[in-house]
Design a protein around this motif. Structure first.
Motif, PDB file in Angstrom:
ATOM      1  N   LEU A  63       0.806  -1.213   0.000  1.00 25.22           N
ATOM      2  CA  LEU A  63       0.000   0.000   0.000  1.00 25.22           C
ATOM      3  C   LEU A  63       0.845   1.271   0.000  1.00 25.22           C
ATOM      4  CD1 LEU A  63      -2.778  -1.003   2.567  1.00 25.22           C
ATOM      5  CD2 LEU A  63      -2.937  -0.972   0.076  1.00 25.22           C
ATOM      6  N   THR A  64       2.129   1.148   0.318  1.00 21.94           N
ATOM      7  CA  THR A  64       2.971   2.336   0.325  1.00 21.94           C
ATOM      8  C   THR A  64       3.056   2.907  -1.093  1.00 21.94           C
ATOM      9  OG1 THR A  64       4.977   1.004   0.001  1.00 21.94           O
ATOM     10  CG2 THR A  64       4.333   1.498   2.261  1.00 21.94           C
ATOM     11  N   LYS A  65       3.007   4.210  -1.169  1.00 15.34           N
ATOM     12  CA  LYS A  65       3.013   4.987  -2.415  1.00 15.34           C
ATOM     13  C   LYS A  65       1.696   4.898  -3.183  1.00 15.34           C
ATOM     14  CE  LYS A  65       8.017   4.940  -3.069  1.00 15.34           C
ATOM     15  NZ  LYS A  65       9.138   4.713  -4.005  1.00 15.34           N
ATOM     16  N   ARG A  66       0.703   4.230  -2.595  1.00 14.35           N
ATOM     17  CA  ARG A  66      -0.609   4.190  -3.261  1.00 14.35           C
ATOM     18  C   ARG A  66      -1.251   5.572  -3.156  1.00 14.35           C
ATOM     19  NH1 ARG A  66      -3.697  -1.274  -3.206  1.00 14.35           N
ATOM     20  NH2 ARG A  66      -1.635  -1.627  -4.088  1.00 14.35           N
ATOM     21  N   PRO A  67      -1.828   6.108  -4.234  1.00 14.17           N
ATOM     22  CA  PRO A  67      -2.409   7.452  -4.177  1.00 14.17           C
ATOM     23  C   PRO A  67      -3.641   7.524  -3.285  1.00 14.17           C
ATOM     24  CG  PRO A  67      -2.918   6.395  -6.274  1.00 14.17           C
ATOM     25  CD  PRO A  67      -1.933   5.501  -5.577  1.00 14.17           C
ATOM     26  N   VAL A  68      -3.795   8.671  -2.664  1.00 12.12           N
ATOM     27  CA  VAL A  68      -4.998   8.989  -1.897  1.00 12.12           C
ATOM     28  C   VAL A  68      -5.818   9.938  -2.763  1.00 12.12           C
ATOM     29  CG1 VAL A  68      -5.911  10.029   0.213  1.00 12.12           C
ATOM     30  CG2 VAL A  68      -3.770   8.709   0.283  1.00 12.12           C
ATOM     31  N   VAL A  69      -6.997   9.499  -3.158  1.00 17.37           N
ATOM     32  CA  VAL A  69      -7.777  10.191  -4.185  1.00 17.37           C
ATOM     33  C   VAL A  69      -9.155  10.557  -3.644  1.00 17.37           C
ATOM     34  CG1 VAL A  69      -8.720  10.022  -6.528  1.00 17.37           C
ATOM     35  CG2 VAL A  69      -6.553   8.893  -5.972  1.00 17.37           C
ATOM     36  N   THR A  70      -9.601  11.765  -3.922  1.00 21.58           N
ATOM     37  CA  THR A  70     -10.937  12.189  -3.510  1.00 21.58           C
ATOM     38  C   THR A  70     -11.983  11.623  -4.468  1.00 21.58           C
ATOM     39  OG1 THR A  70     -11.024  14.200  -4.856  1.00 21.58           O
ATOM     40  CG2 THR A  70      -9.919  14.365  -2.708  1.00 21.58           C
ATOM     41  N   LEU A  71     -13.238  11.650  -4.035  1.00 21.93           N
ATOM     42  CA  LEU A  71     -14.320  11.177  -4.894  1.00 21.93           C
ATOM     43  C   LEU A  71     -14.499  12.083  -6.114  1.00 21.93           C
ATOM     44  CD1 LEU A  71     -17.003  10.045  -2.276  1.00 21.93           C
ATOM     45  CD2 LEU A  71     -15.329   8.659  -3.521  1.00 21.93           C
ATOM     46  N   GLY A  72     -13.881  13.270  -6.060  1.00 20.82           N
ATOM     47  CA  GLY A  72     -13.909  14.152  -7.207  1.00 20.82           C
ATOM     48  C   GLY A  72     -12.794  13.874  -8.196  1.00 20.82           C
ATOM     49  N   GLY A  73     -11.932  12.885  -7.872  1.00 19.45           N
ATOM     50  CA  GLY A  73     -10.872  12.484  -8.785  1.00 19.45           C
ATOM     51  C   GLY A  73      -9.540  13.166  -8.561  1.00 19.45           C
ATOM     52  N   GLU A  74      -9.386  13.934  -7.477  1.00 20.24           N
ATOM     53  CA  GLU A  74      -8.133  14.640  -7.214  1.00 20.24           C
ATOM     54  C   GLU A  74      -7.215  13.793  -6.337  1.00 20.24           C
ATOM     55  OE1 GLU A  74      -6.490  18.783  -5.160  1.00 20.24           O
ATOM     56  OE2 GLU A  74      -8.608  18.218  -4.996  1.00 20.24           O
ATOM     57  N   ALA A  75      -5.990  13.557  -6.805  1.00 25.38           N
ATOM     58  CA  ALA A  75      -4.989  12.837  -6.021  1.00 25.38           C
ATOM     59  C   ALA A  75      -4.309  13.847  -5.106  1.00 25.38           C
ATOM     60  CB  ALA A  75      -3.974  12.162  -6.924  1.00 25.38           C
ATOM     61  N   VAL A  76      -4.542  13.755  -3.803  1.00 25.63           N
ATOM     62  CA  VAL A  76      -4.086  14.779  -2.863  1.00 25.63           C
ATOM     63  C   VAL A  76      -2.847  14.364  -2.076  1.00 25.63           C
ATOM     64  CG1 VAL A  76      -6.375  15.799  -2.650  1.00 25.63           C
ATOM     65  CG2 VAL A  76      -5.691  13.951  -1.095  1.00 25.63           C
TER      66      VAL A  76
ATOM     67  N   VAL B 295     -11.530   7.248   5.877  1.00 28.35           N
ATOM     68  CA  VAL B 295     -11.366   6.564   4.593  1.00 28.35           C
ATOM     69  C   VAL B 295     -12.734   6.173   4.046  1.00 28.35           C
ATOM     70  CG1 VAL B 295     -10.445   4.504   3.452  1.00 28.35           C
ATOM     71  CG2 VAL B 295      -9.062   5.725   5.151  1.00 28.35           C
ATOM     72  N   HIS B 296     -12.996   6.521   2.805  1.00 24.46           N
ATOM     73  CA  HIS B 296     -14.247   6.107   2.160  1.00 24.46           C
ATOM     74  C   HIS B 296     -14.165   4.648   1.733  1.00 24.46           C
ATOM     75  CE1 HIS B 296     -17.901   6.418  -0.240  1.00 24.46           C
ATOM     76  NE2 HIS B 296     -17.253   5.846  -1.246  1.00 24.46           N
ATOM     77  N   ALA B 297     -13.040   4.239   1.145  1.00 25.58           N
ATOM     78  CA  ALA B 297     -12.846   2.844   0.742  1.00 25.58           C
ATOM     79  C   ALA B 297     -11.377   2.622   0.412  1.00 25.58           C
ATOM     80  CB  ALA B 297     -13.710   2.493  -0.466  1.00 25.58           C
ATOM     81  N   LEU B 298     -10.931   1.417   0.677  1.00 28.40           N
ATOM     82  CA  LEU B 298      -9.590   0.997   0.282  1.00 28.40           C
ATOM     83  C   LEU B 298      -9.722   0.174  -0.981  1.00 28.40           C
ATOM     84  CD1 LEU B 298      -6.550   0.582   0.783  1.00 28.40           C
ATOM     85  CD2 LEU B 298      -7.139  -1.377   2.222  1.00 28.40           C
ATOM     86  N   GLY B 299      -9.216   0.700  -2.078  1.00 31.95           N
ATOM     87  CA  GLY B 299      -9.319   0.003  -3.350  1.00 31.95           C
ATOM     88  C   GLY B 299      -8.007  -0.639  -3.747  1.00 31.95           C
ATOM     89  N   VAL B 300      -8.031  -1.407  -4.806  1.00 34.14           N
ATOM     90  CA  VAL B 300      -6.823  -2.098  -5.255  1.00 34.14           C
ATOM     91  C   VAL B 300      -5.826  -1.133  -5.887  1.00 34.14           C
ATOM     92  CG1 VAL B 300      -7.975  -4.315  -5.551  1.00 34.14           C
ATOM     93  CG2 VAL B 300      -7.918  -2.693  -7.457  1.00 34.14           C
ATOM     94  N   ASP B 301      -6.298   0.056  -6.308  1.00 36.93           N
ATOM     95  CA  ASP B 301      -5.405   1.008  -6.962  1.00 36.93           C
ATOM     96  C   ASP B 301      -5.258   2.327  -6.218  1.00 36.93           C
ATOM     97  OD1 ASP B 301      -4.847  -0.623  -9.276  1.00 36.93           O
ATOM     98  OD2 ASP B 301      -6.886  -0.200  -9.932  1.00 36.93           O
ATOM     99  N   ALA B 302      -6.138   2.606  -5.258  1.00 33.86           N
ATOM    100  CA  ALA B 302      -6.087   3.884  -4.554  1.00 33.86           C
ATOM    101  C   ALA B 302      -6.851   3.795  -3.243  1.00 33.86           C
ATOM    102  CB  ALA B 302      -6.674   4.998  -5.421  1.00 33.86           C
ATOM    103  N   VAL B 303      -6.496   4.717  -2.339  1.00 33.66           N
ATOM    104  CA  VAL B 303      -7.257   4.915  -1.105  1.00 33.66           C
ATOM    105  C   VAL B 303      -8.219   6.066  -1.375  1.00 33.66           C
ATOM    106  CG1 VAL B 303      -7.162   5.487   1.342  1.00 33.66           C
ATOM    107  CG2 VAL B 303      -5.317   4.150   0.296  1.00 33.66           C
ATOM    108  N   MET B 304      -9.515   5.824  -1.231  1.00 37.30           N
ATOM    109  CA  MET B 304     -10.518   6.817  -1.574  1.00 37.30           C
ATOM    110  C   MET B 304     -10.987   7.579  -0.339  1.00 37.30           C
ATOM    111  SD  MET B 304     -10.571   6.343  -4.789  1.00 37.30           S
ATOM    112  CE  MET B 304     -11.827   7.593  -5.108  1.00 37.30           C
ATOM    113  N   ILE B 305     -11.092   8.913  -0.488  1.00 40.07           N
ATOM    114  CA  ILE B 305     -11.630   9.772   0.562  1.00 40.07           C
ATOM    115  C   ILE B 305     -12.666  10.693  -0.063  1.00 40.07           C
ATOM    116  CG2 ILE B 305      -9.551   9.683   1.988  1.00 40.07           C
ATOM    117  CD1 ILE B 305      -8.745  12.392   0.857  1.00 40.07           C
ATOM    118  N   THR B 306     -13.540  11.258   0.769  1.00 43.23           N
ATOM    119  CA  THR B 306     -14.579  12.136   0.214  1.00 43.23           C
ATOM    120  C   THR B 306     -13.980  13.444  -0.289  1.00 43.23           C
ATOM    121  OG1 THR B 306     -15.043  12.954   2.448  1.00 43.23           O
ATOM    122  CG2 THR B 306     -16.422  11.148   1.610  1.00 43.23           C
TER     123      THR B 306
END
Length: 206
Positions: free
Chosen positions: A15-28, A67-78
């Protein structure tokens, strides 16, 4: 009887270096470290780094509750507003409760069966720790080989030792993909339930 099929499984180290992405699609941000709650058997949160080659650690962290959800490609937040100060997530050593690389894996019969290499977590909204990747001992008949051992329920930690039921060592597998099948069969059987055909190479008896 129904049982949930485990979502995608991944090693915490992956999970290290996995992007944290908002539901609006922004990698923060991106994940710097995964902080585990060993006693609770789940992810406690993430320390973060900035995005890009020149970005270093951020003074922000991401508690699991945000955390909104932990996905296989990104950690999702609102949104980026859910990120908190760095101190909101304890350090790996403070929160892990011993469930870290190098911990001994000991059965309830007092036999050491391995040494933890990494922790396996399940994608989704719960952040559950569902297994460990470990170097096995001769007690498993696979001395020095890397295996995956399922953990059903909260891990039992004593200092730097992970205690597991001896019967669970029968379900150790050598591929991460096989671990999902093992977990599904154990969930189908339920706590103290009947053995599921194929789970240990035995047929269920009536």
């Amino acid at each position: 009887m129904t049982a949930s099929v485990p979502a995608a499984l991944m090693s915490a180290g992956d999970l290290t270096k996995r992007p944290v992405v908002t539901l609006g699609g922004e990698a923060v941000a991106q994940v710097k470290d995964v902080v585990l709650d060993g006693a609770g058997g789940r992810i406690a949160g993430f320390t973060l780094a900035g995005r890009g080659l020149l970005s270093g650690p951020l003074r922000k962290s991401l508690p699991w509750a945000a955390v909104h959800a932990l996905g296989v490609d990104a950690v999702m937040i609102t949104s980026a507003e859910v990120l908190e100060g760095k101190s909101a997530v304890a350090s790996w050593e403070e929160a892990s409760g011993g469930l870290v690389r190098g911990a001994r894996v000991l059965t309830d019969r007092g036999v050491q069966v391995g040494t933890v290499l990494d922790v396996v977590v399940e994608a989704g909204c719960e952040g559950r720790v569902v297994g460990v990747e470990m170097t096995s001992t001769e007690a498993l008949g696979r001395h020095g080989r890397t295996v995956f051992l399922p953990l059903c329920g909260r891990p039992a930690m004593t200092g730097d030792t992970l205690l597991v039921p001896a019967q669970d060592t029968e379900h150790a597998v050598e591929e991460l993909g096989e671990l999902a099948t093992v977990l599904w069969r154990k969930r189908l059987a339920g706590p103290g339930g009947p053995r599921v055909p194929g789970a240990t190479g035995e047929e269920r008896t009536s």
